[in-house]
Design a protein around this motif. Structure first.
Motif, PDB file in Angstrom:
ATOM      1  N   MET A  47       0.857  -1.195   0.000  1.00  9.94           N
ATOM      2  CA  MET A  47       0.000   0.000   0.000  1.00  9.94           C
ATOM      3  C   MET A  47       0.888   1.238   0.000  1.00  9.94           C
ATOM      4  O   MET A  47       1.873   1.300   0.740  1.00  9.94           O
ATOM      5  N   GLY A 111      -0.972  -8.816  -0.485  1.00 10.27           N
ATOM      6  CA  GLY A 111      -2.148  -8.979  -1.332  1.00 10.27           C
ATOM      7  C   GLY A 111      -3.399  -8.388  -0.709  1.00 10.27           C
ATOM      8  O   GLY A 111      -3.388  -7.261  -0.199  1.00 10.27           O
ATOM      9  N   SER A 112      -4.492  -9.141  -0.733  1.00  9.97           N
ATOM     10  CA  SER A 112      -5.768  -8.634  -0.220  1.00  9.97           C
ATOM     11  C   SER A 112      -5.803  -8.534   1.301  1.00  9.97           C
ATOM     12  O   SER A 112      -6.763  -8.008   1.869  1.00  9.97           O
ATOM     13  N   LEU A 113      -4.750  -9.004   1.972  1.00  8.14           N
ATOM     14  CA  LEU A 113      -4.670  -8.863   3.429  1.00  8.14           C
ATOM     15  C   LEU A 113      -4.169  -7.479   3.830  1.00  8.14           C
ATOM     16  O   LEU A 113      -4.280  -7.097   5.000  1.00  8.14           O
ATOM     17  N   GLU A 114      -3.642  -6.735   2.866  1.00  6.46           N
ATOM     18  CA  GLU A 114      -3.182  -5.376   3.163  1.00  6.46           C
ATOM     19  C   GLU A 114      -4.368  -4.500   3.539  1.00  6.46           C
ATOM     20  O   GLU A 114      -5.455  -4.621   2.970  1.00  6.46           O
ATOM     21  N   LYS A 116      -5.625  -4.578   6.550  1.00  5.02           N
ATOM     22  CA  LYS A 116      -6.241  -5.221   7.710  1.00  5.02           C
ATOM     23  C   LYS A 116      -5.312  -5.097   8.921  1.00  5.02           C
ATOM     24  O   LYS A 116      -4.105  -4.912   8.772  1.00  5.02           O
ATOM     25  N   HIS A 130      -2.940 -17.690   3.316  1.00  7.31           N
ATOM     26  CA  HIS A 130      -2.054 -17.138   2.284  1.00  7.31           C
ATOM     27  C   HIS A 130      -1.896 -18.074   1.091  1.00  7.31           C
ATOM     28  O   HIS A 130      -1.435 -17.653   0.027  1.00  7.31           O
ATOM     29  N   VAL A 133      -4.527 -16.599  -0.979  1.00  6.79           N
ATOM     30  CA  VAL A 133      -4.363 -15.167  -1.224  1.00  6.79           C
ATOM     31  C   VAL A 133      -2.939 -14.941  -1.733  1.00  6.79           C
ATOM     32  O   VAL A 133      -1.991 -15.539  -1.204  1.00  6.79           O
TER      33      VAL A 133
END
Length: 246
Positions: A47, A111-114, A116, A130, A133
């Protein structure tokens, strides 16, 4: 050893700035200034987050600290929070040193865990989420950091060490390299050096704008961590409300 004893005494025995007459080659590794996400314990990864007001002040104090210290090369991660920190170093420096942007020292991608919170991400990783993801693997981040580090040493450090070992200096100044990167990336990079586990036994956590000084032995070129996450600049007289670190 002597290095470990120095660290265990106070962690601040190393000079505030590298003395100009020190003939060792040095790489200074710095974590970026604070972000809103740091405060909220949010995983940032790739990010492109910004420094918060406190982080900007931290970066300015860092810049003031390094303004008279010779910097041969200033290398920053390509993410904004690192580049903004490096920019304060450049802006304050007597010679307005140029920033070289390097994507290989960016933070680990989640990935899409960023975005959180940290605890949620750690739970997901422990549950092997993971695998579903696209999280950057430990092997991949280690590979890109290793490649960067090996290239940096070959181009900037080893030629000087060869001169030292031959018994001459040829009028060559010892390299002074500054890297601005991220918490997880820095910790992984330092682990590759080998003695970071010993340093961590007596060192503080890796703070925002903390400086880790790596010195290279002229006899065998081995890197030594002289001080870990040094944030004495944040306790400077003009630090104001930044004296205490969160």
């Amino acid at each position: 050893d002597a290095h470990r004893e120095e660290m265990s005494d106070s962690g601040t025995d190393f000079p505030y700035n590298i003395p100009e007459d020190d003939l060792h080659a040095f790489i200074s590794v710095i974590r970026h200034g604070e972000t809103r996400e740091n405060v909220m314990k949010i995983i940032q990864g790739h990010m492109d987050t910004l420094l918060n007001p406190k982080g900007v002040k931290q970066a300015k104090l860092l810049g003031k600290r390094l303004k008279s210290e010779r910097i041969d090369e200033l290398i920053s991660s390509d993410l904004n929070r690192a580049k903004s920190t490096a920019l304060e170093i450049s802006n304050h420096h007597e010679k307005k040193v140029e920033i070289k942007v390097e994507s290989r020292i960016r933070e680990r991608g989640f990935g899409s865990l960023e975005g959180k919170i940290h605890a949620e991400v750690m739970q997901a990783l422990n549950n092997n989420v993971h695998q579903e993801v696209p999280v950057e693997t430990e092997e991949h981040i280690a590979e890109r950091l290793d490649h960067f580090w090996a290239e940096l040493l070959k181009e900037k450090i080893h030629p000087y060490l060869a001169i030292q070992k031959s018994g001459g200096d040829g009028g060559t100044l010892p390299p002074r390299i500054v890297l601005v990167s991220h918490g997880a990336a820095i910790n992984r990079l330092l682990k590759r050096i080998g003695n970071v586990s010993e340093v961590n036994k007596v060192a503080p956590p890796l703070e925002n704008t903390g400086i880790t000084r790596i010195r290279f032995r002229p006899t065998d070129g081995a890197p030594e961590i002289m001080i870990f996450s040094d944030v004495r600049h944040l306790a400077h007289s003009d630090a104001g409300d930044l004296v205490e670190n969160e």
